[in-house]
Design an enzyme around this catalytic site. Structure first.
Site, mmCIF file in Angstrom:
data_model
loop_
_atom_site.group_PDB
_atom_site.id
_atom_site.type_symbol
_atom_site.label_atom_id
_atom_site.label_comp_id
_atom_site.label_asym_id
_atom_site.label_seq_id
_atom_site.Cartn_x
_atom_site.Cartn_y
_atom_site.Cartn_z
ATOM 1 C CB CYS A 194 -1.184 -0.120 0.954
ATOM 2 S SG CYS A 194 -2.435 1.038 1.381
ATOM 3 N NE ARG B 264 -9.103 5.806 2.949
ATOM 4 C CZ ARG B 264 -7.542 5.551 2.662
ATOM 5 N NH1 ARG B 264 -7.524 7.775 2.615
ATOM 6 N NH2 ARG B 264 -7.352 4.778 3.068
ATOM 7 C CG HIS C 110 -3.419 -3.040 3.981
ATOM 8 N ND1 HIS C 110 -2.267 -2.626 4.524
ATOM 9 C CD2 HIS C 110 -3.499 -1.282 3.217
ATOM 10 C CE1 HIS C 110 -2.162 -1.347 4.342
ATOM 11 N NE2 HIS C 110 -2.784 -1.351 3.523
HETATM 12 N N1 GLN Z 1 -2.308 7.016 1.754
HETATM 13 C C1 GLN Z 1 -2.098 5.773 1.148
HETATM 14 C C2 GLN Z 1 -3.003 6.598 0.078
HETATM 15 O O1 GLN Z 1 -4.646 6.354 1.154
HETATM 16 C C3 GLN Z 1 -1.710 4.123 1.514
HETATM 17 C C4 GLN Z 1 -2.584 4.065 2.650
HETATM 18 C C5 GLN Z 1 -2.371 2.450 3.535
HETATM 19 O O2 GLN Z 1 -0.545 2.631 3.466
HETATM 20 N N2 GLN Z 1 -3.489 1.813 3.398
HETATM 21 O O3 GLN Z 1 -4.243 5.614 -0.542
#
Ligand code: GLN
Length: 251
Positions: A93, A127, A194
């Protein structure tokens, strides 16, 4: 046999229990009598090409990424030398995003990446959250699935020389449009998954261990003796089912 893992920025990039990936590699090595040593690589620590058989970097919020990005980008040459020298890598990620050329965060600030993967990432308004299922082929003619959980604002765009890690079966993946997820360059893998990723995808943990052993011995990746992965297989099925049922929703 011994494997040395370099864990990059463990105090900063460890969201969604990504540290659990280290526990899985250590356990699966120990069950086979392989010694595995994890060495943290923090801000300002040296990254010596050849010292590590596998490099690992986890995920994090924009804030944590901004704290380490300049330091990590400054290691671009050492990272490339380590990986072109045959070390394996897993970048998850936020760490995956910084393996590319840059990550432009929600505030429009462009965080520099190490540029090992031919890709860039731009944060979007909504998101991408949910369970995700991929179809991957790391060896010719061998197709397997990866299941996990994604939560990212970043839309990752692969460049012309970038190879995706896999095809999205359910969920968003790199950008919610291309149908691809992650990136692969030799023994280096990047992914949004994840969970942590490895407990529910034991085949990938073993693939990484075998690549790391190949670097450690200077030989070919060994065939590792199979382990009783009933629990891991059950966890994979639960995750895959959830991805089919509710993968991919904007939040
Ligand atoms: N901050 C990055 C995003 O929002 C990665 C997020 C994460 O590592 N879960 O895309």
């Amino acid at each position: 046999m011994k494997v040395v893992v370099g864990h990059l920025y463990p105090d900063y990039l460890n969201i969604y229990a990504d540290r659990g990936n280290m526990a899985v590699l250590a356990a699966r090595a120990a069950w086979r009598g392989i010694e595995l040593e994890v060495r943290g690589i923090g801000l300002g620590d040296r990254l010596v090409p050849g010292e590590h058989d596998l490099l690992y970097i986890g995920g994090g919020q924009d804030r944590e990424q901004a704290l380490i990005a300049p330091d990590f980008a400054g290691r671009a040459t050492a990272l490339e030398e380590a990986l072109l020298g045959g070390a394996a890598a897993l970048a998850v990620c936020g760490g995956y995003q910084l393996f590319g050329r840059y990550y432009r965060d929600r505030g429009g600030v462009e965080l520099p990446g190490a540029g090992f993967f031919d890709l860039h990432t731009v944060a979007g308004e909504r998101r991408m959250i949910g369970d995700v299922l991929l179809s991957c082929s790391l060896e010719p003619g061998v197709e397997r699935t990866l299941a996990g959980f994604e939560n990212h604002a970043g839309r990752t765009i692969l460049g012309p020389s970038a190879e995706p890690l896999g095809r999205v079966v359910a969920g968003f993946g790199n950008d919610g449009e291309s149908g691809y997820e992650g990136c692969r360059r030799g023994r280096a893998l990047g992914t949004y998954l994840h969970g942590p990723l490895l407990p529910r995808n034991p085949w990938l943990a073993d693939w990484l261990l075998a690549q790391a052993l190949a670097h450690s011995t200077g030989g070919e990746p060994p065939e590792l003796e199979p382990l009783p992965d009933d629990l891991e297989a059950a966890a994979h099925e639960v995750s895959a089912e959830r991805a089919h049922e509710r993968g991919g929703r904007f939040d």
